[in-house]
Design a protein around this motif. Sequence first.
Motif, PDB file in Angstrom:
ATOM      1  N   TYR A  23       0.838  -1.057  -0.161  1.00 24.49           N
ATOM      2  CA  TYR A  23       0.119   0.032   0.060  1.00 24.49           C
ATOM      3  C   TYR A  23       0.900   1.223   0.042  1.00 24.49           C
ATOM      4  CZ  TYR A  23      -3.886  -2.757   1.553  1.00 24.49           C
ATOM      5  OH  TYR A  23      -5.015  -3.899   1.872  1.00 24.49           O
ATOM      6  N   VAL A  58       2.977   0.814   8.365  1.00 23.82           N
ATOM      7  CA  VAL A  58       2.120   1.408   9.577  1.00 23.82           C
ATOM      8  C   VAL A  58       2.764   0.713  10.969  1.00 23.82           C
ATOM      9  CG1 VAL A  58       0.166   2.450   8.502  1.00 23.82           C
ATOM     10  CG2 VAL A  58       0.296   0.059   9.430  1.00 23.82           C
ATOM     11  N   PHE A  60       1.807  -1.173  13.593  1.00 23.48           N
ATOM     12  CA  PHE A  60       1.651  -2.436  13.868  1.00 23.48           C
ATOM     13  C   PHE A  60       2.961  -3.319  13.296  1.00 23.48           C
ATOM     14  CE2 PHE A  60      -1.377  -2.670  10.491  1.00 23.48           C
ATOM     15  CZ  PHE A  60      -1.036  -3.931  10.092  1.00 23.48           C
ATOM     16  N   CYS A  83      -2.600   2.432  12.416  1.00 26.79           N
ATOM     17  CA  CYS A  83      -3.647   1.982  11.776  1.00 26.79           C
ATOM     18  C   CYS A  83      -4.983   1.926  12.565  1.00 26.79           C
ATOM     19  CB  CYS A  83      -3.506   0.355  11.530  1.00 26.79           C
ATOM     20  SG  CYS A  83      -4.778  -0.559  11.099  1.00 26.79           S
ATOM     21  N   PRO A  84      -5.968   2.621  12.314  1.00 26.42           N
ATOM     22  CA  PRO A  84      -7.114   3.113  13.094  1.00 26.42           C
ATOM     23  C   PRO A  84      -7.961   1.841  13.477  1.00 26.42           C
ATOM     24  CG  PRO A  84      -7.196   4.503  11.147  1.00 26.42           C
ATOM     25  CD  PRO A  84      -5.892   3.624  10.897  1.00 26.42           C
ATOM     26  N   MET A  85      -7.798   0.791  12.512  1.00 24.86           N
ATOM     27  CA  MET A  85      -8.416  -0.531  13.149  1.00 24.86           C
ATOM     28  C   MET A  85      -7.658  -1.148  14.383  1.00 24.86           C
ATOM     29  SD  MET A  85      -8.522  -4.330  11.767  1.00 24.86           S
ATOM     30  CE  MET A  85      -8.691  -3.945   9.794  1.00 24.86           C
ATOM     31  N   ASN A 111      -2.778  -6.870  12.527  1.00 32.56           N
ATOM     32  CA  ASN A 111      -3.231  -5.469  12.724  1.00 32.56           C
ATOM     33  C   ASN A 111      -3.752  -5.004  14.122  1.00 32.56           C
ATOM     34  OD1 ASN A 111      -3.483  -6.258   9.977  1.00 32.56           O
ATOM     35  ND2 ASN A 111      -4.349  -4.211   9.522  1.00 32.56           N
ATOM     36  N   CYS A 169     -11.843  -1.710   8.885  1.00 32.34           N
ATOM     37  CA  CYS A 169     -10.845  -1.025   8.502  1.00 32.34           C
ATOM     38  C   CYS A 169     -11.572   0.157   7.771  1.00 32.34           C
ATOM     39  CB  CYS A 169     -10.087  -1.674   7.360  1.00 32.34           C
ATOM     40  SG  CYS A 169      -9.071  -0.593   6.297  1.00 32.34           S
ATOM     41  N   ILE A 170     -10.908   1.574   8.169  1.00 33.60           N
ATOM     42  CA  ILE A 170     -11.940   2.594   7.563  1.00 33.60           C
ATOM     43  C   ILE A 170     -11.758   2.809   5.945  1.00 33.60           C
ATOM     44  CG2 ILE A 170     -11.816   3.956   9.713  1.00 33.60           C
ATOM     45  CD1 ILE A 170      -9.547   5.723   8.675  1.00 33.60           C
ATOM     46  N   THR A 171     -10.573   2.291   5.529  1.00 34.21           N
ATOM     47  CA  THR A 171     -10.211   2.442   4.184  1.00 34.21           C
ATOM     48  C   THR A 171     -11.291   1.560   3.225  1.00 34.21           C
ATOM     49  OG1 THR A 171      -8.141   3.009   4.737  1.00 34.21           O
ATOM     50  CG2 THR A 171      -8.514   2.345   2.319  1.00 34.21           C
ATOM     51  N   HIS A 172     -11.282   0.249   3.818  1.00 32.75           N
ATOM     52  CA  HIS A 172     -11.916  -0.998   3.039  1.00 32.75           C
ATOM     53  C   HIS A 172     -13.456  -0.636   3.078  1.00 32.75           C
ATOM     54  CE1 HIS A 172      -7.888  -2.688   2.869  1.00 32.75           C
ATOM     55  NE2 HIS A 172      -8.362  -3.372   1.894  1.00 32.75           N
ATOM     56  N   CYS A 257      -5.383   4.501   2.174  1.00 32.09           N
ATOM     57  CA  CYS A 257      -5.135   4.652   3.626  1.00 32.09           C
ATOM     58  C   CYS A 257      -4.282   5.892   3.533  1.00 32.09           C
ATOM     59  CB  CYS A 257      -4.426   3.180   3.974  1.00 32.09           C
ATOM     60  SG  CYS A 257      -4.002   3.238   5.564  1.00 32.09           S
ATOM     61  N   MET A 260      -0.955   4.625   5.351  1.00 33.99           N
ATOM     62  CA  MET A 260       0.086   4.032   4.631  1.00 33.99           C
ATOM     63  C   MET A 260       0.883   4.958   3.647  1.00 33.99           C
ATOM     64  SD  MET A 260       0.593   0.624   4.766  1.00 33.99           S
ATOM     65  CE  MET A 260       0.168  -0.645   5.482  1.00 33.99           C
TER      66      MET A 260
HETATM   67 FE1  SF4 Z   1      -5.218  -0.127   8.927  1.00 35.01          FE
HETATM   68 FE2  SF4 Z   1      -6.999  -0.527   6.812  1.00 35.01          FE
HETATM   69 FE3  SF4 Z   1      -4.882   1.245   6.521  1.00 35.01          FE
HETATM   70 FE4  SF4 Z   1      -4.629  -1.374   6.573  1.00 35.01          FE
HETATM   71  S1  SF4 Z   1      -5.627  -0.103   5.136  1.00 35.01           S
HETATM   72  S2  SF4 Z   1      -3.465   0.068   7.739  1.00 35.01           S
HETATM   73  S3  SF4 Z   1      -5.909  -1.856   7.812  1.00 35.01           S
HETATM   74  S4  SF4 Z   1      -6.571   1.409   8.062  1.00 35.01           S
END
Ligand code: SF4
Length: 301
Positions: A23, A58, A60, A83-85, A111, A169-172, A257, A260
Amino acid sequence: MNITDKITELKEQKNALILAHYYQRPEVQEIADYVGDSYYLSKVAKDSPNKMIIFCGVKFMAESAKILSPNKTVLLPASDAGCPMADMASSEPLAALKKQHPDAAVVCYINSTAEVKAECDVCVTSSNALSIIRKLPNKKIIFLPDKNLGEFIAKQIPEKEFILWNGFCITHKKVTPDSIKELKAIKKDALVLTHPECESAVRDLSDFIGSTGEIISYAKKSKASDFIIVTEQGVLHQLKKENPDKNFYVPGNTMTCINMKKTCLEDIYECLKYESNSIELDEELRLKALTSLENMHKYVG
Ligand code: SF4
Ligand code: 13P
C-alpha cells in the motif's frame, strides 16, 4: 545526488534493509529491498541478517518486527503512521471477554497493538488466518479486531464458534457494492478481486478474496485480462508492473489509506541518516506479545 541515490548510499553504508507494504507510494515500493503483504514482510524482517530495518508501513508492522527481533534496530519512517483498526481493540475489554469465554482460543489479526497481542494465543494475517484457525484445537474462537475478516473466516469454518470484535478498516469500509456493480456493468468480463477487510455485501460480489499478496499472485496466474481491484490502491503499482498486458480497474476513487501514504522518500532518508523513529518496547510487554507472533510463524512453518 538525488534522494534515491542518497538513500541507496546510506542504506549500503549502514547495511540497512528497507521493507515496504504493497500500500506504500510507488516510489517507496521501488526503493525497497522487499515489497510484500503483512505476513511476508514479518517473515523477511524476522529472518534477515540485517541489524537495521526501515519498515515502510504502519506502526503495528514495525512493532511486530521489533517484538520478533529485539536486537535489531527497527525504524518507522513516518512516526505517526498508525492503523485506526488496530486502535479499535484494547487489552482491558479483551481481558473481560476472555473471562466470559475461558475455553476460547484468542486470535488477533496482526493489525493490533502490542498490548492486544500480549493477551492473545496466536496472531494471524489475512493470508494465513484460515489455515491457522482450522488447526487450533479449540472449538470456540475470540477473533479481533477485524469483524469483516472474522466473518469471512467464520463462514468457512462452520464447525467452530466465533466471538467477533467490532473493529473494521476505515479504508476498506469506503467501497460500496454499487460502485462495483457499476464498474462490472461496463467491464463485464472483469474478475473482482477483493481484500477480506471489505464488508460482506462487497465480498459477496467477488470472484476471489485474499490478502494483498494473494490478490497480486491470483491476477498474475489468471488467464483473464481485466480485473476490478477492491483493496487499497497502492497494490496497483505491483499489479501493473508484473502484468503490463492486463487491465486493472478500481471501484470509485476512495480506497486510499492515509496512514500508509504518510511515508515519503524524504522520511526514509532522514530516518536512515539520524536513525530516528526507532521502535522501543517495554521488555515485559514484548515478551508477552512475542508468543502470539511466534505461534503464527510456527503454524505457517
Ligand atoms: Fe489499517 Fe486499513 Fe490502513 Fe490497513 S488499510 S493500515 S487495516 S487502516
Ligand atoms: P495484507 O497485506 O496482509 O493483505 O494486509 C492488508 C492491510 O490492511 C495491512 O494493513
